[in-house]
Design an enzyme around this catalytic site. Structure first.
Site, PDB file in Angstrom:
ATOM      1  N   CYS A 180      14.170   9.359  -2.962  1.00  0.00           N
ATOM      2  CA  CYS A 180      13.065   8.455  -2.642  1.00  0.00           C
ATOM      3  C   CYS A 180      13.481   7.007  -2.359  1.00  0.00           C
ATOM      4  O   CYS A 180      13.975   6.725  -1.282  1.00  0.00           O
ATOM      5  CB  CYS A 180      12.010   8.556  -3.737  1.00  0.00           C
ATOM      6  SG  CYS A 180      10.375   8.087  -3.144  1.00  0.00           S
ATOM      7  N   ARG A 218      -0.672   6.563  -0.037  1.00  0.00           N
ATOM      8  CA  ARG A 218       0.519   7.125  -0.671  1.00  0.00           C
ATOM      9  C   ARG A 218       0.512   8.645  -0.486  1.00  0.00           C
ATOM     10  O   ARG A 218      -0.544   9.283  -0.497  1.00  0.00           O
ATOM     11  CB  ARG A 218       0.537   6.802  -2.170  1.00  0.00           C
ATOM     12  CG  ARG A 218       0.716   5.349  -2.491  1.00  0.00           C
ATOM     13  CD  ARG A 218       1.039   5.157  -3.964  1.00  0.00           C
ATOM     14  NE  ARG A 218       2.408   5.533  -4.282  1.00  0.00           N
ATOM     15  CZ  ARG A 218       3.453   4.736  -4.071  1.00  0.00           C
ATOM     16  NH1 ARG A 218       3.305   3.538  -3.555  1.00  0.00           N
ATOM     17  NH2 ARG A 218       4.675   5.145  -4.384  1.00  0.00           N
ATOM     18  N   HIS A 259      11.282  14.144  -6.247  1.00  0.00           N
ATOM     19  CA  HIS A 259      11.485  13.954  -7.683  1.00  0.00           C
ATOM     20  C   HIS A 259      11.234  15.330  -8.298  1.00  0.00           C
ATOM     21  O   HIS A 259      11.132  16.325  -7.604  1.00  0.00           O
ATOM     22  CB  HIS A 259      10.462  12.965  -8.240  1.00  0.00           C
ATOM     23  CG  HIS A 259      10.503  11.610  -7.594  1.00  0.00           C
ATOM     24  ND1 HIS A 259      11.446  10.677  -7.919  1.00  0.00           N
ATOM     25  CD2 HIS A 259       9.716  11.037  -6.657  1.00  0.00           C
ATOM     26  CE1 HIS A 259      11.222   9.582  -7.212  1.00  0.00           C
ATOM     27  NE2 HIS A 259      10.188   9.764  -6.429  1.00  0.00           N
TER      28      HIS A 259
HETATM   29  N1  GLN Z   1       8.698   2.236  -3.306  1.00  0.00           N
HETATM   30  C1  GLN Z   1       8.956   3.296  -2.382  1.00  0.00           C
HETATM   31  C2  GLN Z   1       7.684   3.833  -1.759  1.00  0.00           C
HETATM   32  O1  GLN Z   1       6.620   3.621  -2.279  1.00  0.00           O
HETATM   33  C3  GLN Z   1       9.723   4.411  -3.074  1.00  0.00           C
HETATM   34  C4  GLN Z   1       8.867   5.179  -4.054  1.00  0.00           C
HETATM   35  C5  GLN Z   1       9.656   6.132  -4.910  1.00  0.00           C
HETATM   36  O2  GLN Z   1      10.862   5.998  -5.076  1.00  0.00           O
HETATM   37  N2  GLN Z   1       8.976   7.104  -5.508  1.00  0.00           N
HETATM   38  O3  GLN Z   1       7.751   4.488  -0.747  1.00  0.00           O
END
Ligand code: GLN
Length: 247
Positions: A93, A127, A199
């Site tokens: 990520c 998101r 993840h």
């Molecule tokens: N901050 C980054 C995003 O929001 C990575 C998020 C993450 O590592 N889960 O895309």
């Protein structure tokens, strides 16, 4: 005893949704395959140790990515050199994004990356959150390793990642969003460097991928890898349940 050195990049700033489990899975499985392991923790402003056999890094908030940016850029040349030499790496990520060219946050702030992946990331309107399944090829057919495997994980990112033409993806999305929710790709792979949004953490849930990183490291360092038989009953049960979870 043969020793594999495992390096974790920025575990204080870049470690969310259980990414630390990737280190534990590698240490345990390497041990079960008959290796000793040594742990190297890389922090901002620490001298970069180029002797690592496997390098991993996790995800993080935009603010965490901002904090490690300068140090990552400073060590970009060393990481490129290790990547070109075949060192296996797994970046999840937030660090996956910064192994590409840049991540542009919602606020329009550019966080520069080191460009091991020919990819760029820009925050999208919503998101992308939920359980994800992808299909990935983790070793060539000539090698005695399951060729196409299902990789299970959990994603939560604002960034939408786009791969430029020559950049190989890590896998194809079966369920979930992946790189950008529209082109069906997930992650990236360059040489033995894997980048992924998964993840979960990804390695305990997908022992075949952990073993692949260990195999690549062992072959590079010692010229061969003889896997030991590992009882994966629990991991298999966890995978079975995870695949039935709603998005
Ligand atoms: N901050 C980054 C995003 O929001 C990575 C998020 C993450 O590592 N889960 O895309």
């Amino acid at each position: 005893m043969k020793t594999l050195k495992i390096m974790c990049l920025y575990p204080n700033e870049m470690n969310i949704y259980g990414d630390h489990g990737n280190l534990l899975a590698l240490q345990k499985r390497a041990e079960w395959h008959g290796f000793d392991t040594e742990y190297i923790q890389h922090e901002p402003n620490k001298k970069f140790d180029t002797s690592a056999d496997i390098i991993i890094g996790g995800g993080g908030q935009d603010s965490g990515q901002d904090k490690i940016q300068a140090d990552l850029l400073k060590n970009g040349a060393a990481l490129h050199k290790l990547a070109a030499a075949g060192t296996p790496m797994l970046m999840i990520c937030g660090l996956y994004q910064l192994f590409g060219h840049y991540f542009e946050t919602h606020a329009g702030h550019h966080i520069d990356g080191i460009g091991i992946f020919d990819a760029w990331t820009k925050a999208g309107p919503t998101r992308l959150i939920g359980n994800i399944i992808i299909e990935a090829v983790i070793a060539s057919e000539s090698e005695a390793i399951p060729n196409k495997i299902e990789i299970i994980g959990y994603e939560n990112h604002s960034g939408l990642t786009y791969l430029n033409k020559a950049q190989k993806a890590f896998g194809k999305v079966v369920k979930g969003a992946g790189n950008n929710g529209s082109d069906g790709t997930e992650g990236a792979r360059t040489n033995n460097v894997f980048g992924s949004y998964l993840h979960g953490p990804i390695l305990p849930k997908n022992p075949a991928l952990a073993d692949e990183l260990i195999r690549l490291a062992a072959i590079k360092k010692f010229g061969s890898f003889e896997p030991k038989e590992i009882d994966d009953t629990l991991a298999t049960k966890a995978r079975d349940i995870a695949t039935t979870r709603p998005r």
